[in-house]
Write a protein that holds these residues in place. Sequence first.
Motif, PDB file in Angstrom:
ATOM      1  N   GLU A  44       0.911  -1.251   0.016  1.00  0.00           N
ATOM      2  CA  GLU A  44      -0.074   0.039   0.025  1.00  0.00           C
ATOM      3  C   GLU A  44       1.027   1.264   0.056  1.00  0.00           C
ATOM      4  N   HIS A  45       0.285   2.318  -0.899  1.00  0.00           N
ATOM      5  CA  HIS A  45       1.056   3.449  -0.882  1.00  0.00           C
ATOM      6  C   HIS A  45      -0.157   4.578  -0.623  1.00  0.00           C
ATOM      7  N   GLU A  46      -0.245   4.974   0.422  1.00  0.00           N
ATOM      8  CA  GLU A  46      -1.243   6.026   0.820  1.00  0.00           C
ATOM      9  C   GLU A  46      -0.861   7.480   0.281  1.00  0.00           C
ATOM     10  N   ASP A  47      -1.839   8.006  -0.534  1.00  0.00           N
ATOM     11  CA  ASP A  47      -1.764   9.477  -0.893  1.00  0.00           C
ATOM     12  C   ASP A  47      -0.571   9.475  -1.851  1.00  0.00           C
ATOM     13  N   PRO A  48      -0.456   8.359  -2.602  1.00  0.00           N
ATOM     14  CA  PRO A  48       0.831   8.347  -3.525  1.00  0.00           C
ATOM     15  C   PRO A  48       1.126   9.659  -4.492  1.00  0.00           C
ATOM     16  N   SER A  49       2.374   9.760  -4.708  1.00  0.00           N
ATOM     17  CA  SER A  49       2.726  10.915  -5.711  1.00  0.00           C
ATOM     18  C   SER A  49       4.066  10.487  -6.118  1.00  0.00           C
ATOM     19  N   GLY A  50       4.264  10.662  -7.422  1.00  0.00           N
ATOM     20  CA  GLY A  50       5.837  10.836  -8.197  1.00  0.00           C
ATOM     21  C   GLY A  50       5.948   9.351  -9.004  1.00  0.00           C
ATOM     22  N   CYS A  51       7.089   8.991  -8.753  1.00  0.00           N
ATOM     23  CA  CYS A  51       7.619   7.694  -9.539  1.00  0.00           C
ATOM     24  C   CYS A  51       7.778   6.435  -8.812  1.00  0.00           C
ATOM     25  N   TYR A  52       7.368   5.493  -8.982  1.00  0.00           N
ATOM     26  CA  TYR A  52       7.386   4.074  -8.370  1.00  0.00           C
ATOM     27  C   TYR A  52       8.210   3.247  -9.282  1.00  0.00           C
ATOM     28  N   ARG A  53       9.128   2.540  -8.844  1.00  0.00           N
ATOM     29  CA  ARG A  53      10.056   1.276  -9.682  1.00  0.00           C
ATOM     30  C   ARG A  53       9.088   0.216  -9.577  1.00  0.00           C
ATOM     31  N   LEU A  54       8.759  -0.612 -10.662  1.00  0.00           N
ATOM     32  CA  LEU A  54       7.911  -1.835 -10.698  1.00  0.00           C
ATOM     33  C   LEU A  54       8.935  -3.056 -10.714  1.00  0.00           C
ATOM     34  N   GLY A  55      10.078  -2.948 -10.901  1.00  0.00           N
ATOM     35  CA  GLY A  55      11.014  -3.950 -11.008  1.00  0.00           C
ATOM     36  C   GLY A  55      11.214  -4.608 -12.364  1.00  0.00           C
ATOM     37  N   ASP A  56      12.421  -5.671 -12.498  1.00  0.00           N
ATOM     38  CA  ASP A  56      12.636  -5.971 -13.837  1.00  0.00           C
ATOM     39  C   ASP A  56      11.840  -7.196 -14.423  1.00  0.00           C
ATOM     40  N   PHE A  57      11.218  -7.913 -13.353  1.00  0.00           N
ATOM     41  CA  PHE A  57      10.783  -9.124 -13.570  1.00  0.00           C
ATOM     42  C   PHE A  57       9.435  -9.372 -13.930  1.00  0.00           C
ATOM     43  N   ALA A  58       8.604 -10.317 -12.915  1.00  0.00           N
ATOM     44  CA  ALA A  58       7.105 -10.444 -13.391  1.00  0.00           C
ATOM     45  C   ALA A  58       6.410  -9.161 -13.121  1.00  0.00           C
ATOM     46  N   PRO A  59       5.564  -8.657 -14.247  1.00  0.00           N
ATOM     47  CA  PRO A  59       4.822  -7.727 -13.990  1.00  0.00           C
ATOM     48  C   PRO A  59       3.726  -7.548 -12.771  1.00  0.00           C
ATOM     49  N   PRO A  60       3.909  -6.542 -12.005  1.00  0.00           N
ATOM     50  CA  PRO A  60       3.050  -6.381 -10.886  1.00  0.00           C
ATOM     51  C   PRO A  60       1.555  -6.140 -11.018  1.00  0.00           C
ATOM     52  N   LYS A  61       0.717  -6.536 -10.090  1.00  0.00           N
ATOM     53  CA  LYS A  61      -0.845  -6.188 -10.097  1.00  0.00           C
ATOM     54  C   LYS A  61      -0.803  -4.547  -9.335  1.00  0.00           C
ATOM     55  N   ILE A  62      -1.505  -3.850 -10.197  1.00  0.00           N
ATOM     56  CA  ILE A  62      -1.490  -2.493  -9.684  1.00  0.00           C
ATOM     57  C   ILE A  62      -3.108  -2.171  -9.341  1.00  0.00           C
TER      58      ILE A  62
END
Length: 102
Positions: A44-62
Amino acid sequence: MAMRTARRTGKALGACAADALLALATPAGTAQAPEGDLFINGTEHEDPSGCYRLGDFAPPKIVDLTDGTAFVRSGPDCDDHVTQQIDPGATGIGRGLSLYIE
């Protein structure tokens, strides 16, 4: 005397033009971070803002439970092009290396 008047008029016009350009360049409102929660692979990212890295392997669920739109980007630092858009209230699989939300 005519020369001084011309200089004053020129300065006044220059100041008015500068004020007009500044008014056009200033944003009407201030930007606000989205309110709500953004989940990336269950984190969980509360009140998110900006850039988040997702990683290089399995695509994440967003899961975007904010009032802002999340943009998945092909580059690792929210650079390159947008690969997908995840609207508020939507769930998606992040097919890119980073996510940007504002």
